[in-house]
Design a protein around this motif. Structure first.
Motif, mmCIF file in Angstrom:
data_model
loop_
_atom_site.group_PDB
_atom_site.id
_atom_site.type_symbol
_atom_site.label_atom_id
_atom_site.label_comp_id
_atom_site.label_asym_id
_atom_site.label_seq_id
_atom_site.Cartn_x
_atom_site.Cartn_y
_atom_site.Cartn_z
ATOM 1 N N VAL A 95 -5.071 7.103 0.463
ATOM 2 C CA VAL A 95 -4.488 5.760 0.344
ATOM 3 C C VAL A 95 -3.748 5.394 1.624
ATOM 4 O O VAL A 95 -3.792 4.239 2.078
ATOM 5 C CB VAL A 95 -3.557 5.693 -0.878
ATOM 6 N N ILE A 96 -3.058 6.361 2.229
ATOM 7 C CA ILE A 96 -2.375 6.092 3.499
ATOM 8 C C ILE A 96 -3.382 5.733 4.587
ATOM 9 O O ILE A 96 -3.162 4.820 5.402
ATOM 10 C CB ILE A 96 -1.527 7.310 3.905
ATOM 11 N N ALA A 97 -4.515 6.457 4.596
ATOM 12 C CA ALA A 97 -5.578 6.084 5.549
ATOM 13 C C ALA A 97 -6.111 4.693 5.256
ATOM 14 O O ALA A 97 -6.483 3.947 6.174
ATOM 15 C CB ALA A 97 -6.703 7.111 5.481
ATOM 16 N N LEU A 98 -6.118 4.322 3.964
ATOM 17 C CA LEU A 98 -6.552 2.980 3.587
ATOM 18 C C LEU A 98 -5.615 1.921 4.159
ATOM 19 O O LEU A 98 -6.048 0.814 4.497
ATOM 20 C CB LEU A 98 -6.603 2.869 2.061
ATOM 21 N N ILE A 99 -4.325 2.241 4.279
ATOM 22 C CA ILE A 99 -3.376 1.303 4.887
ATOM 23 C C ILE A 99 -3.802 0.954 6.312
ATOM 24 O O ILE A 99 -3.817 -0.216 6.721
ATOM 25 C CB ILE A 99 -1.958 1.900 4.885
ATOM 26 N N LEU B 295 0.826 -1.207 0.000
ATOM 27 C CA LEU B 295 0.000 0.000 0.000
ATOM 28 C C LEU B 295 0.862 1.259 0.000
ATOM 29 O O LEU B 295 0.423 2.310 -0.489
ATOM 30 C CB LEU B 295 -0.934 -0.019 1.196
ATOM 31 N N ALA B 296 2.075 1.183 0.543
ATOM 32 C CA ALA B 296 2.979 2.331 0.454
ATOM 33 C C ALA B 296 3.365 2.595 -1.001
ATOM 34 O O ALA B 296 3.452 3.749 -1.439
ATOM 35 C CB ALA B 296 4.226 2.084 1.300
ATOM 36 N N VAL B 297 3.586 1.521 -1.778
ATOM 37 C CA VAL B 297 3.841 1.690 -3.204
ATOM 38 C C VAL B 297 2.635 2.325 -3.886
ATOM 39 O O VAL B 297 2.770 3.221 -4.732
ATOM 40 C CB VAL B 297 4.188 0.329 -3.840
ATOM 41 N N ALA B 298 1.437 1.873 -3.529
ATOM 42 C CA ALA B 298 0.232 2.466 -4.095
ATOM 43 C C ALA B 298 0.104 3.939 -3.707
ATOM 44 O O ALA B 298 -0.354 4.767 -4.510
ATOM 45 C CB ALA B 298 -1.000 1.693 -3.611
ATOM 46 N N ALA B 299 0.524 4.292 -2.498
ATOM 47 C CA ALA B 299 0.473 5.695 -2.073
ATOM 48 C C ALA B 299 1.436 6.554 -2.896
ATOM 49 O O ALA B 299 1.112 7.700 -3.246
ATOM 50 C CB ALA B 299 0.798 5.801 -0.584
ATOM 51 N N VAL B 300 2.610 6.025 -3.210
ATOM 52 C CA VAL B 300 3.566 6.766 -4.044
ATOM 53 C C VAL B 300 2.989 6.985 -5.440
ATOM 54 O O VAL B 300 3.087 8.080 -6.017
ATOM 55 C CB VAL B 300 4.913 6.015 -4.103
ATOM 56 N N VAL B 301 2.364 5.936 -6.006
ATOM 57 C CA VAL B 301 1.741 6.076 -7.324
ATOM 58 C C VAL B 301 0.611 7.110 -7.270
ATOM 59 O O VAL B 301 0.479 7.952 -8.176
ATOM 60 C CB VAL B 301 1.223 4.709 -7.812
ATOM 61 N N ALA B 302 -0.187 7.067 -6.219
ATOM 62 C CA ALA B 302 -1.276 8.037 -6.083
ATOM 63 C C ALA B 302 -0.745 9.450 -5.914
ATOM 64 O O ALA B 302 -1.316 10.416 -6.447
ATOM 65 C CB ALA B 302 -2.158 7.664 -4.890
#
Length: 383
Positions: A281-285, A262-269
């Motif tokens: 996305v970080i809150a989604l983590i 999810l950290a990778v997804a946060a960087v993409v977002a």
């Protein structure tokens, strides 16, 4: 103390010394075992993957085998599974190919937005510093081009090893699914008669725990992947399907796998949609971590061995130190299986002791046979 006699040693020191040399012997054997496994780790990984595939597909093959011959059922199950995996990978590749142009443009714009964001308060970074970092990265790639090319060429050898490992895993899975019970029976017959019973108890406990853990972790990973994929799609984050697949793979590493994905997804977002979507996305983590830790694992993993979170964390870290990514994946199921076997054997010993005590109690309650002196047989008169 008499002259010539050895000095008296305290009982505590004598006991500690006895345990110490035994621990040294056991430690040496364990070290030799791990050194041997490290030398042939590809074989260990292949057998582990074969057992994972067997745990997942053996129930399916058993159902198909009710109407077809066993060999044909195993072949259809394996071919269908391979087709499913290749279909998912093709879907991911198509999604990446369709979004490649848009993604490159969004990443370029996103990097510019990140630079502008870092130049404003509270960071106030110098624009020349950011440009210098980009120039240094380009200079590093140019100066180390030959090294990168040689690493890529050497990576081809690793690719061959990976393909050989996957082929061995597939071959072993086919054999395990087709006749794993007969292979286990043959192995058990090679053991001494005195340990066959304990081997049967431990083997059944190990396989029950391993299959339970495998089914549970796959279900947890699939649930996490669906939640992440739907959330990223609703937020408009590009590469939602590949990121969901990354979440599925990372969920096999308990506690730390999902946050990393999810950290990778946060960087993409952050690069594609900006800080607001990245914050969501970080809150989604945090939300998915709570769902996984307090809902999915207690419900789904109830048939497997329940380990304390501290034991899970230590196992993952120790496995990653010993064997990298593979060790992090294998550590928790290995510890679960070992603890399950220990618990099953201990329960079997307690049952045997209880049975022996009940037998002795029953014999004592029956008393002597009719007409026999309660004091027992008398010795012959030698007078």
């Amino acid at each position: 103390m008499q002259p010539g006699s050895s000095p008296a040693v305290a009982p505590f020191l004598r006991t500690a010394a006895a345990y110490a040399w035994r621990l040294l012997v056991v430690g040496t054997l364990v070290y030799a075992l791990f050194a041997l496994l490290g030398r042939f780790h590809e074989i260990g990984v292949a057998l582990f993957l074969g057992l994972v595939v067997t745990a997942l597909l053996r129930p399916v093959a058993d159902v198909v085998a009710r109407g077809l011959p066993r060999a044909l059922a195993v072949a259809l199950t394996m071919l269908g599974s391979i087709a499913l995996v290749l279909g998912v990978l093709a879907l991911v590749g198509e999604a990446v190919a369709n979004e490649r142009t848009t993604l490159v443009r969004e990443f370029r714009d996103g990097v510019e937005r990140i630079e502008q964001w870092l130049e404003r308060p509270p960071f106030r970074l110098n624009p020349e510093a950011l440009s210098d970092v980009q120039a240094r990265i380009g200079q590093f790639l140019s100066s180390h081009r030959s090294t990168l090319v040689s690493d890529a060429v050497s990576g081809a050898h690793h690719l061959v090893a990976v393909l050989a490992t996957l082929a061995l895993a597939l071959f072993s899975a086919v054999l395990f699914i087709h006749s794993g019970d007969r292979q286990w029976a043959w192995f058990r017959e090679q053991l001494p008669v005195s340990v066959r019973g304990r081997a049967e108890v431990g083997g059944r406990a190990a396989w029950r725990t391993f299959t339970g853990y495998t089914h549970g972790i796959v279900l947890v990973a699939a649930t996490n992947a669906v939640l992440v994929g739907v959330a990223l799609w609703l937020l408009g984050v590009p590469l939602a399907v590949p990121l969901a697949l990354l979440e599925f793979a990372a969920a096999f590493i308990p506690l730390i796998g999902s946050p990393i994905a999810l950290a990778v997804a946060a960087v993409v977002a952050l690069a594609a949609e900006g800080p607001l979507v990245a914050a969501i996305v970080i809150a989604l983590i945090v939300v998915i971590g709570q769902i996984e830790g307090h809902v999915l694992h207690p419900l789904v993993m109830s048939w497997a061995v329940r380990l304390h979170p501290l034991v899970v964390a230590v196992s993952v870290v120790a496995g990653s130190i010993a064997a990298g990514f593979v060790g992090a994946v294998v550590a928790v199921p290995l510890v679960s299986v070992v603890w399950s076997v220990h618990s099953a054997l201990r329960a079997a010993r307690e049952t045997d002791r209880e049975t022996a005590r009940e037998t002795e109690r029953a014999l004592a309650e029956e008393g002597p046979e009719d007409g026999q002196d309660p004091s027992g047989p008398r010795p012959p008169d030698r007078s």
